[in-house]
Design a protein around this motif. Sequence first.
Motif, short mmCIF file in Angstrom:
data_model
loop_
_atom_site.label_atom_id
_atom_site.label_comp_id
_atom_site.label_asym_id
_atom_site.label_seq_id
_atom_site.Cartn_x
_atom_site.Cartn_y
_atom_site.Cartn_z
N VAL A 7 6.31 38.81 20.59
CA VAL A 7 7.44 39.28 19.78
C VAL A 7 7.83 38.22 18.76
CG1 VAL A 7 9.88 39.92 19.86
CG2 VAL A 7 8.30 40.86 21.54
N PHE A 8 7.84 36.97 19.18
CA PHE A 8 8.19 35.88 18.27
C PHE A 8 7.17 35.80 17.12
CE2 PHE A 8 8.39 31.35 17.05
CZ PHE A 8 9.74 31.30 16.71
N GLY A 9 5.90 36.00 17.42
CA GLY A 9 4.87 36.01 16.38
C GLY A 9 5.07 37.14 15.40
N LEU A 10 5.42 38.31 15.87
CA LEU A 10 5.68 39.43 14.97
C LEU A 10 6.90 39.18 14.08
CD1 LEU A 10 4.94 42.45 17.31
CD2 LEU A 10 3.56 41.61 15.41
N VAL A 11 7.92 38.57 14.65
CA VAL A 11 9.11 38.23 13.85
C VAL A 11 8.73 37.23 12.76
CG1 VAL A 11 11.35 37.08 13.94
CG2 VAL A 11 10.76 38.77 15.66
N GLN A 12 7.89 36.25 13.09
CA GLN A 12 7.47 35.27 12.10
C GLN A 12 6.64 35.90 10.99
OE1 GLN A 12 8.52 32.12 11.91
NE2 GLN A 12 9.83 32.72 13.61
N ILE A 13 5.79 36.85 11.34
CA ILE A 13 5.02 37.56 10.32
C ILE A 13 5.96 38.30 9.37
CG2 ILE A 13 3.44 39.50 9.96
CD1 ILE A 13 1.95 38.58 12.45
N ILE A 16 7.53 35.74 7.01
CA ILE A 16 6.56 35.28 6.02
C ILE A 16 6.36 36.35 4.95
CG2 ILE A 16 4.12 34.73 5.69
CD1 ILE A 16 4.26 33.28 8.41
N TYR A 17 6.25 37.59 5.36
CA TYR A 17 6.01 38.67 4.40
C TYR A 17 7.17 38.83 3.42
CZ TYR A 17 4.88 43.19 2.45
OH TYR A 17 4.60 44.21 1.59
N PHE A 18 8.41 38.73 3.92
CA PHE A 18 9.56 39.00 3.06
C PHE A 18 10.05 37.78 2.28
CE2 PHE A 18 10.00 42.58 6.05
CZ PHE A 18 9.95 43.60 5.10
N PHE A 19 9.79 36.56 2.76
CA PHE A 19 10.36 35.39 2.10
C PHE A 19 9.36 34.57 1.29
CE2 PHE A 19 13.52 36.03 5.52
CZ PHE A 19 14.61 36.24 4.70
N PHE A 20 8.06 34.83 1.42
CA PHE A 20 7.07 34.14 0.59
C PHE A 20 6.49 35.13 -0.40
CE2 PHE A 20 6.67 31.27 4.38
CZ PHE A 20 7.27 30.19 3.75
#
Length: 67
Positions: A7-13, A16-20
């Motif tokens: 779940v933590f990995g999915l949140v990080q993805i 990354i998608y929205f802020f970079f």
Amino acid sequence: MQAFLGVFGLVQIGFIYFFFPETSQPGARGIDKLKLEDRPAKFIFINPLRPLGLLRSPNLLLIVRGF
């Protein structure tokens, strides 16, 4: 623990998608509409030997020498 890491990995993805911006889809942020033809081409010289200047540090020099 594995579920938490998943779940933590999915949140990080998502972050990354929205802020970079470089991970967004082409045309999604409007950067494609910027007129690049108005600017003249600019030559950029990249010196490949510049990182060797880091070896002036005694600590790095000893590590590289394998001492």
